[in-house]
Design a protein around this motif. Structure first.
Motif, PDB file in Angstrom:
ATOM      1  N   SER A  20       5.931   7.984   0.796  1.00 17.21           N
ATOM      2  CA  SER A  20       6.343   6.794   0.039  1.00 17.21           C
ATOM      3  C   SER A  20       6.282   5.551   0.912  1.00 17.21           C
ATOM      4  O   SER A  20       5.791   4.500   0.488  1.00 17.21           O
ATOM      5  CB  SER A  20       7.769   6.977  -0.499  1.00 17.21           C
ATOM      6  OG  SER A  20       7.838   8.030  -1.419  1.00 17.21           O
ATOM      7  N   LEU A  21       6.788   5.648   2.141  1.00 12.55           N
ATOM      8  CA  LEU A  21       6.811   4.507   3.059  1.00 12.55           C
ATOM      9  C   LEU A  21       5.409   4.081   3.469  1.00 12.55           C
ATOM     10  O   LEU A  21       5.095   2.879   3.470  1.00 12.55           O
ATOM     11  CB  LEU A  21       7.641   4.853   4.299  1.00 12.55           C
ATOM     12  CG  LEU A  21       9.158   4.794   4.124  1.00 12.55           C
ATOM     13  CD1 LEU A  21       9.859   5.502   5.275  1.00 12.55           C
ATOM     14  CD2 LEU A  21       9.636   3.348   4.024  1.00 12.55           C
ATOM     15  N   VAL A  22       4.565   5.036   3.834  1.00 13.96           N
ATOM     16  CA  VAL A  22       3.195   4.701   4.260  1.00 13.96           C
ATOM     17  C   VAL A  22       2.447   4.039   3.110  1.00 13.96           C
ATOM     18  O   VAL A  22       1.762   3.022   3.311  1.00 13.96           O
ATOM     19  CB  VAL A  22       2.453   5.969   4.749  1.00 13.96           C
ATOM     20  CG1 VAL A  22       0.977   5.647   5.019  1.00 13.96           C
ATOM     21  CG2 VAL A  22       3.110   6.514   6.017  1.00 13.96           C
ATOM     22  N   ASN A  23       2.590   4.574   1.919  1.00 15.83           N
ATOM     23  CA  ASN A  23       1.946   3.971   0.745  1.00 15.83           C
ATOM     24  C   ASN A  23       2.443   2.553   0.498  1.00 15.83           C
ATOM     25  O   ASN A  23       1.649   1.641   0.256  1.00 15.83           O
ATOM     26  CB  ASN A  23       2.220   4.827  -0.496  1.00 15.83           C
ATOM     27  CG  ASN A  23       1.167   5.885  -0.731  1.00 15.83           C
ATOM     28  OD1 ASN A  23       0.016   5.576  -1.024  1.00 15.83           O
ATOM     29  ND2 ASN A  23       1.554   7.131  -0.587  1.00 15.83           N
ATOM     30  N   SER A  24       3.771   2.370   0.558  1.00 17.12           N
ATOM     31  CA  SER A  24       4.357   1.055   0.300  1.00 17.12           C
ATOM     32  C   SER A  24       3.900   0.031   1.328  1.00 17.12           C
ATOM     33  O   SER A  24       3.574  -1.117   0.978  1.00 17.12           O
ATOM     34  CB  SER A  24       5.885   1.149   0.303  1.00 17.12           C
ATOM     35  OG  SER A  24       6.335   1.881  -0.814  1.00 17.12           O
ATOM     36  N   LEU A  25       3.891   0.425   2.583  1.00 16.18           N
ATOM     37  CA  LEU A  25       3.447  -0.486   3.648  1.00 16.18           C
ATOM     38  C   LEU A  25       1.980  -0.875   3.457  1.00 16.18           C
ATOM     39  O   LEU A  25       1.612  -2.051   3.588  1.00 16.18           O
ATOM     40  CB  LEU A  25       3.641   0.164   5.016  1.00 16.18           C
ATOM     41  CG  LEU A  25       5.081   0.262   5.515  1.00 16.18           C
ATOM     42  CD1 LEU A  25       5.168   1.186   6.723  1.00 16.18           C
ATOM     43  CD2 LEU A  25       5.634  -1.125   5.887  1.00 16.18           C
ATOM     44  N   ALA A  26       1.144   0.114   3.136  1.00 19.90           N
ATOM     45  CA  ALA A  26      -0.286  -0.163   2.944  1.00 19.90           C
ATOM     46  C   ALA A  26      -0.504  -1.091   1.750  1.00 19.90           C
ATOM     47  O   ALA A  26      -1.272  -2.056   1.835  1.00 19.90           O
ATOM     48  CB  ALA A  26      -1.046   1.143   2.750  1.00 19.90           C
ATOM     49  N   LEU A  27       0.185  -0.816   0.647  1.00 16.58           N
ATOM     50  CA  LEU A  27       0.034  -1.652  -0.556  1.00 16.58           C
ATOM     51  C   LEU A  27       0.544  -3.072  -0.336  1.00 16.58           C
ATOM     52  O   LEU A  27       0.096  -4.014  -0.992  1.00 16.58           O
ATOM     53  CB  LEU A  27       0.772  -1.012  -1.733  1.00 16.58           C
ATOM     54  CG  LEU A  27       0.151   0.281  -2.280  1.00 16.58           C
ATOM     55  CD1 LEU A  27       1.091   0.946  -3.276  1.00 16.58           C
ATOM     56  CD2 LEU A  27      -1.208   0.002  -2.927  1.00 16.58           C
ATOM     57  N   ALA A  28       1.493  -3.217   0.617  1.00 16.52           N
ATOM     58  CA  ALA A  28       2.003  -4.550   0.951  1.00 16.52           C
ATOM     59  C   ALA A  28       1.097  -5.267   1.959  1.00 16.52           C
ATOM     60  O   ALA A  28       1.400  -6.387   2.380  1.00 16.52           O
ATOM     61  CB  ALA A  28       3.411  -4.433   1.514  1.00 16.52           C
ATOM     62  N   GLY A  29       0.004  -4.609   2.348  1.00 17.11           N
ATOM     63  CA  GLY A  29      -0.942  -5.214   3.286  1.00 17.11           C
ATOM     64  C   GLY A  29      -0.599  -5.000   4.752  1.00 17.11           C
ATOM     65  O   GLY A  29      -1.311  -5.462   5.633  1.00 17.11           O
ATOM     66  N   GLU A  30       0.484  -4.273   5.016  1.00 18.37           N
ATOM     67  CA  GLU A  30       0.908  -4.038   6.408  1.00 18.37           C
ATOM     68  C   GLU A  30       0.293  -2.724   6.904  1.00 18.37           C
ATOM     69  O   GLU A  30       0.967  -1.728   7.157  1.00 18.37           O
ATOM     70  CB  GLU A  30       2.435  -3.990   6.475  1.00 18.37           C
ATOM     71  CG  GLU A  30       3.091  -5.283   5.998  1.00 18.37           C
ATOM     72  CD  GLU A  30       4.615  -5.184   5.959  1.00 18.37           C
ATOM     73  OE1 GLU A  30       5.186  -4.412   6.747  1.00 18.37           O
ATOM     74  OE2 GLU A  30       5.225  -5.869   5.121  1.00 18.37           O
ATOM     75  N   VAL A  31      -1.046  -2.772   7.079  1.00 18.84           N
ATOM     76  CA  VAL A  31      -1.775  -1.537   7.375  1.00 18.84           C
ATOM     77  C   VAL A  31      -1.503  -1.000   8.782  1.00 18.84           C
ATOM     78  O   VAL A  31      -1.480   0.210   8.996  1.00 18.84           O
ATOM     79  CB  VAL A  31      -3.296  -1.726   7.162  1.00 18.84           C
ATOM     80  CG1 VAL A  31      -3.620  -1.870   5.693  1.00 18.84           C
ATOM     81  CG2 VAL A  31      -3.822  -2.902   7.950  1.00 18.84           C
ATOM     82  N   ASP A  32      -1.310  -1.894   9.754  1.00 16.31           N
ATOM     83  CA  ASP A  32      -1.046  -1.425  11.120  1.00 16.31           C
ATOM     84  C   ASP A  32       0.264  -0.636  11.173  1.00 16.31           C
ATOM     85  O   ASP A  32       0.336   0.427  11.805  1.00 16.31           O
ATOM     86  CB  ASP A  32      -0.990  -2.601  12.096  1.00 16.31           C
ATOM     87  CG  ASP A  32      -2.352  -3.276  12.256  1.00 16.31           C
ATOM     88  OD1 ASP A  32      -3.368  -2.573  12.056  1.00 16.31           O
ATOM     89  OD2 ASP A  32      -2.401  -4.481  12.559  1.00 16.31           O
ATOM     90  N   GLU A  33       1.296  -1.159  10.499  1.00 21.60           N
ATOM     91  CA  GLU A  33       2.572  -0.453  10.428  1.00 21.60           C
ATOM     92  C   GLU A  33       2.408   0.873   9.674  1.00 21.60           C
ATOM     93  O   GLU A  33       3.011   1.893  10.050  1.00 21.60           O
ATOM     94  CB  GLU A  33       3.626  -1.313   9.728  1.00 21.60           C
ATOM     95  CG  GLU A  33       4.079  -2.531  10.511  1.00 21.60           C
ATOM     96  CD  GLU A  33       3.152  -3.737  10.306  1.00 21.60           C
ATOM     97  OE1 GLU A  33       2.030  -3.551   9.741  1.00 21.60           O
ATOM     98  OE2 GLU A  33       3.550  -4.846  10.690  1.00 21.60           O
ATOM     99  N   ALA A  34       1.568   0.846   8.619  1.00 21.12           N
ATOM    100  CA  ALA A  34       1.336   2.060   7.833  1.00 21.12           C
ATOM    101  C   ALA A  34       0.661   3.135   8.683  1.00 21.12           C
ATOM    102  O   ALA A  34       1.036   4.307   8.637  1.00 21.12           O
ATOM    103  CB  ALA A  34       0.479   1.740   6.607  1.00 21.12           C
TER     104      ALA A  34
END
Length: 356
Positions: A276-290
């Motif tokens: 859930s977290l990795v998906n949310s981060l990626a969808l928010a554009g925060e790919v490095d954090e994802a």
């Protein structure tokens, strides 16, 4: 006329006919009492047996039909009366064998006897009714407990947890969960008002129920009351339910804060929380954090699913970093985090998004 008769078999049977066929089939397939086994069981009882002795004999029987026949036979013996133990053992036997219709008859008999009852007996009734997905009957037993003049028969924390679990398992979408959550909320309020102290299971049921019914703020309220109002500290499930719920509402920052708090207490997020977290981060554009979180979850033996990999790779590619996406995918394959089939499928989707 001949034409109609010739093709009449193509017409599907009516509902009433289907019911009759099912009833006949059920009746034909009904197990038959092993008379010899029943007689052997009877012979193990002394001439003037008491309830405890009958309970012991029933407990030793493997065949639930023999158990039921023993129970019925004992009811007809002079000077014998069933007690809590005999009702309890026969309900367990019938419930375990999924003979719910026969069990229902015994339950009705037990509930009609004023002096027969115990918390354990009633909880067993509730458990098997919930297993049979007969929530109305389970609630009726609960009401019987509530109205009992015997304080030892009143609902316990186990009674409430059985009901919470049953109601939560019925929801297949947020609307249904919302309807059942109102019942759960009322039960929880009744439990607290009656002085029954919530445990970690009941509190987590409340958190999960509020998350499933899309009332995440209510779930957070319960979470913050744990250890303060209810003197029961959150566990990993408490955090996991909330993290998933917050991510579903796009509240990624709140979810990450909870995740960090969770890890600070020595808990490892579940596979569902990480995805859930990795998906949310990626969808928010925060790919490095994802991506960082993706590597962290693999180190913690939590596997990412196909959707998570696809979301991260698509977002990297969308940010004009197609080469980085391919490099990450190859690295995932080298580390054997994705198999060859999944690798080809993800690569095909990446190439498709580039053409689009």
């Amino acid at each position: 006329m001949f034409f109609a008769h010739k093709y009449s078999y193509l017409v599907p049977p009516s509902r009433s006919l289907r019911r009759r066929i099912h009833k006949r089939f059920k009746s034909a397939s009904k197990p038959v009492l092993n008379e010899a086994q029943f007689q052997r069981a009877v012979s193990q009882l002394p001439p003037r047996f008491i309830a405890e002795e009958l309970c012991n004999v029933i407990t030793l029987q493997v065949d639930p039909l023999v158990c039921l026949e023993l129970f019925k036979w004992a009811s007809q013996q002079p000077r014998f009366k069933h007690d809590v133990s005999t009702y309890h053992v026969i309900i367990k036997k019938l419930g375990t064998a999924k003979m719910y219709q026969e069990m229902d008859e015994v339950v009705n008999q037990a509930l009609s006897v004023p002096l027969i009852g115990s918390e354990a007996l009633y909880n067993t009734m509730i458990y098997f009714f919930t297993e049979d997905r007969k929530l109305t009957k389970a609630v009726n037993v609960y009401k019987h407990m509530k109205n009992s003049k015997n304080l030892d028969c009143r609902p316990s924390i186990r009674t409430y947890n059985l009901l919470f679990s049953a109601f939560l398992s019925r929801g297949s979408n947020s609307y249904i969960n919302h309807v059942y959550m109102e019942t759960i909320r009322c039960l929880f309020k009744q439990m607290v008002n009656d002085g029954v102290e919530p445990d970690i299971f009941s509190l987590n049921f409340m958190i999960k129920g509020y998350v499933l019914s899309l009332h995440v703020n209510d779930a957070l309220r319960i979470f913050h009351q744990m250890g303060v109002v209810y003197k029961c500290l959150p566990n990993s499930y408490s955090y996991d339910y909330l993290i998933h719920g917050l991510c579903a509402q796009g509240r990624t920052k709140n979810a990450m804060n909870l995740c960090n708090e969770m890890k600070g207490k020595g808990f490892v997020p579940s596979k569902k929380s990480y995805n859930s977290l990795v998906n949310s981060l990626a969808l928010a554009g925060e790919v490095d954090e994802a991506v960082n979180l993706l590597w962290e979850m693999t180190q913690n033996q939590r596997s990412a699913d196909f959707i998570t990999y696809q979301t991260v790779l698509d977002e990297i590619s969308r940010q004009q970093r197609y080469g980085n996406a391919v490099k990450l995918l190859k690295e995932l394959r080298e580390k054997e985090l994705v198999d060859s089939h999944t690798y080809r499928k993800l690569l095909h989707k990446l190439e498709g998004s580039l053409r689009d």
